[in-house]
Design a protein around this motif. Structure first.
Motif, PDB file in Angstrom:
ATOM      1  N   TYR A  30      45.398  45.464  31.785  1.00 60.11           N
ATOM      2  CA  TYR A  30      45.294  44.675  33.063  1.00 60.11           C
ATOM      3  C   TYR A  30      46.796  44.067  33.352  1.00 60.11           C
ATOM      4  O   TYR A  30      47.533  43.477  32.327  1.00 60.11           O
ATOM      5  CB  TYR A  30      44.497  43.552  32.862  1.00 60.11           C
ATOM      6  N   GLY A  31      47.254  44.078  34.336  1.00 56.39           N
ATOM      7  CA  GLY A  31      48.356  43.411  34.760  1.00 56.39           C
ATOM      8  C   GLY A  31      48.087  42.172  35.511  1.00 56.39           C
ATOM      9  O   GLY A  31      47.038  41.819  35.606  1.00 56.39           O
ATOM     10  N   PRO A  32      49.173  41.164  35.783  1.00 57.32           N
ATOM     11  CA  PRO A  32      48.788  40.062  36.783  1.00 57.32           C
ATOM     12  C   PRO A  32      48.031  40.251  37.964  1.00 57.32           C
ATOM     13  O   PRO A  32      48.439  41.403  38.642  1.00 57.32           O
ATOM     14  CB  PRO A  32      50.055  39.516  36.923  1.00 57.32           C
ATOM     15  N   ALA A  87      39.768  38.656  42.024  1.00 55.37           N
ATOM     16  CA  ALA A  87      38.470  39.205  42.249  1.00 55.37           C
ATOM     17  C   ALA A  87      38.477  40.618  42.082  1.00 55.37           C
ATOM     18  O   ALA A  87      37.758  41.266  41.395  1.00 55.37           O
ATOM     19  CB  ALA A  87      37.734  38.879  43.519  1.00 55.37           C
ATOM     20  N   ARG A  88      39.554  41.313  42.527  1.00 58.18           N
ATOM     21  CA  ARG A  88      39.819  42.688  42.209  1.00 58.18           C
ATOM     22  C   ARG A  88      40.503  43.059  40.868  1.00 58.18           C
ATOM     23  O   ARG A  88      40.827  44.227  40.486  1.00 58.18           O
ATOM     24  CB  ARG A  88      40.215  43.409  43.228  1.00 58.18           C
ATOM     25  N   LEU A  89      40.925  42.063  40.243  1.00 56.14           N
ATOM     26  CA  LEU A  89      41.477  41.864  39.002  1.00 56.14           C
ATOM     27  C   LEU A  89      43.193  42.262  38.993  1.00 56.14           C
ATOM     28  O   LEU A  89      43.971  41.312  38.978  1.00 56.14           O
ATOM     29  CB  LEU A  89      41.034  42.921  37.929  1.00 56.14           C
ATOM     30  N   CYS A  90      43.537  43.511  39.152  1.00 54.21           N
ATOM     31  CA  CYS A  90      45.195  43.871  39.347  1.00 54.21           C
ATOM     32  C   CYS A  90      45.310  45.069  40.268  1.00 54.21           C
ATOM     33  O   CYS A  90      44.581  45.836  40.227  1.00 54.21           O
ATOM     34  CB  CYS A  90      45.724  43.755  37.987  1.00 54.21           C
ATOM     35  N   PRO A  91      46.576  45.048  40.770  1.00 49.32           N
ATOM     36  CA  PRO A  91      46.882  46.236  41.297  1.00 49.32           C
ATOM     37  C   PRO A  91      47.285  47.361  40.265  1.00 49.32           C
ATOM     38  O   PRO A  91      47.613  46.878  39.193  1.00 49.32           O
ATOM     39  CB  PRO A  91      48.121  46.055  42.318  1.00 49.32           C
ATOM     40  N   PRO A  92      47.356  48.734  40.864  1.00 52.74           N
ATOM     41  CA  PRO A  92      47.722  49.666  39.529  1.00 52.74           C
ATOM     42  C   PRO A  92      48.983  49.638  38.977  1.00 52.74           C
ATOM     43  O   PRO A  92      50.134  49.427  39.653  1.00 52.74           O
ATOM     44  CB  PRO A  92      47.441  50.956  40.487  1.00 52.74           C
TER      45      PRO A  92
END
Length: 405
Positions: free
Chosen positions: A70-72, A273-278
């Motif tokens: 996961y990223g920021p 909520a969607r965690l992180c962008p790609p």
């Protein structure tokens, strides 16, 4: 013996009411045409044939990651810093805290609407507009209120009075794209200052979609960013994407940019909520920031040639109306036809020229006003000039064939 009656289940109203894409909804007709051995020239979708710059593709190849973690939620710091430099290079001064990376420009639009409007609120949009605005408004339960622009004026913005007539107690924002999808219109600074004044006077946000910023073709035309309009620093929101800039539609990286800290804090919560962008796409997009200006100069020359070719072909169609647009890579001509969708299906199911045909996007899906755009279609000039010239010859013959039906 007892009989069990099963209760009926149904979809949500949101799922039922969200409109199908005018760009993609006729794909089954194109697939059937291809299955019959017909070549289809796709002018319906903004998927350029321009090569993605080597800097970006090398950005993918150079990724050396052992664990794809996961990223920021706000995006990779190095990429955000690169975006600060990119925006500075195009005359837009922002800081890292003003930027949140999104999964494509689509998510940026969705975050912007979700941040400024509640269910039942209204957002004003000049029509015709990017059709996915209707989809994102639908999922947010926001009502799009259209203000109609006309082909005869090159889809210039209507008067301030016409916009004011659309404002109600539920209005929260105005959203627009510049350069415009689907029209290619480039709004003047005076037009955008008019929108900014409306937002100040009526307490509204102004959301500028600037995904086609690099694609302006005439020397007397310039791009004005929503973030460079004076007096609306607290209510200006920019949504952006790498998709068209670098011909990288499959790289789902965009961003939302605002100097309003509350807007950005809300966007961050949506991002969490969607965690992180790609991650990998961000690394490639970061490399793309190094693309030299000559790349865009060459791409602009190519698109300008295509625009001129398409507009010259349309000008030869009796009864067609099409003022040459200043940017993006679309034109939306008014044609001597009854119904754009019927015409598009006719081209795919009934018409061919030497076993070839053309697919266009019916324009009614780019309008919110019922009945508007029936005699218009959107053409994306995303093919090389040889293919485009052939496609426009078929298109013109198809218009004549449709009129004889």
């Amino acid at each position: 013996m007892s009989i069990v009656t099963l209760s009926r289940i149904s979809l949500s109203s949101r799922a039922i009411k969200i409109p199908a894409s005018p760009i993609r909804r006729l794909v089954p007709y194109a697939d059937r045409a291809k299955a019959r051995g017909i070549k289809v020239y796709h002018l319906n979708i903004g998927q350029p044939d321009i090569e993605t710059p080597a800097e970006m593709m090398n950005g993918y190849r150079d990724v050396d990651i052992k664990v794809l973690s996961y990223g920021p939620s706000q995006g990779l710091k190095d990429y955000i810093d690169a975006l600060v430099q990119y925006y500075g290079g195009v005359g837009i001064s922002v800081q890292a805290r003003d930027i949140l990376v999104t999964t494509g420009g689509s998510e940026a639009i969705s975050f912007a609407l979700d941040a400024v409007a509640d269910a039942g609120d209204e957002v004003i949009v000049p029509e015709p507009f990017y059709s996915n605005y209707a989809g994102f408004a639908g999922t947010a339960w926001v009502k799009l209120v259209p203000v109609t622009c006309l082909a005869e004026t090159g889809f210039a913005l209507p008067t301030k009075a016409e916009f004011e007539q659309a404002i109600t107690s539920r209005t929260r924002a105005i959203i627009y794209s510049n350069p415009g999808n689907p029209t290619g219109a480039v709004y003047t600074r005076a037009e955008l200052e008019m929108l900014a004044s409306l937002c100040v006077e009526h307490g509204l946000y102004l959301i500028g979609d600037e995904a086609y910023r690099e694609f302006i073709y005439d020397d007397d035309t310039e791009h004005t960013s929503v973030l460079n309009l004076a007096g609306i620093e607290d209510r200006a929101i920019l949504v952006d994407s790498v998709s068209k800039r670098y011909s990288a539609c499959g790289a789902r990286v965009g961003c939302i940019v605002s100097r309003n800290a509350e807007v950005m804090a809300a966007a961050l919560k949506f991002g969490q909520a969607r965690l992180c962008p790609p991650t990998v796409d961000q690394l490639a997009a970061m490399a793309a920031v190094k693309v030299p200006d000559r790349y865009f100069a060459e791409v602009r020359r190519e698109y300008q040639s295509r625009r001129d070719l398409v507009c010259e072909a349309i000008a030869k169609i009796p009864g067609a109306v099409c003022r040459k647009p200043g940017g993006a890579f679309y034109v939306m001509p008014k044609l001597p036809i009854r119904d754009g969708e019927e015409f598009a299906i006719f081209m795919l199911e009934e018409f061919q020229l030497d076993n070839e045909t053309v697919m266009v996007a019916p324009a009614d899906g780019f309008y919110a006003t019922p009945g508007k755009g029936k005699d218009e279609v959107r053409i994306a000039y995303v093919l090389n000039c040889n293919d485009l010239a052939r496609a426009m010859k078929i298109f013109a013959a198809g218009v004549e064939g449709y009129k004889r039906k």
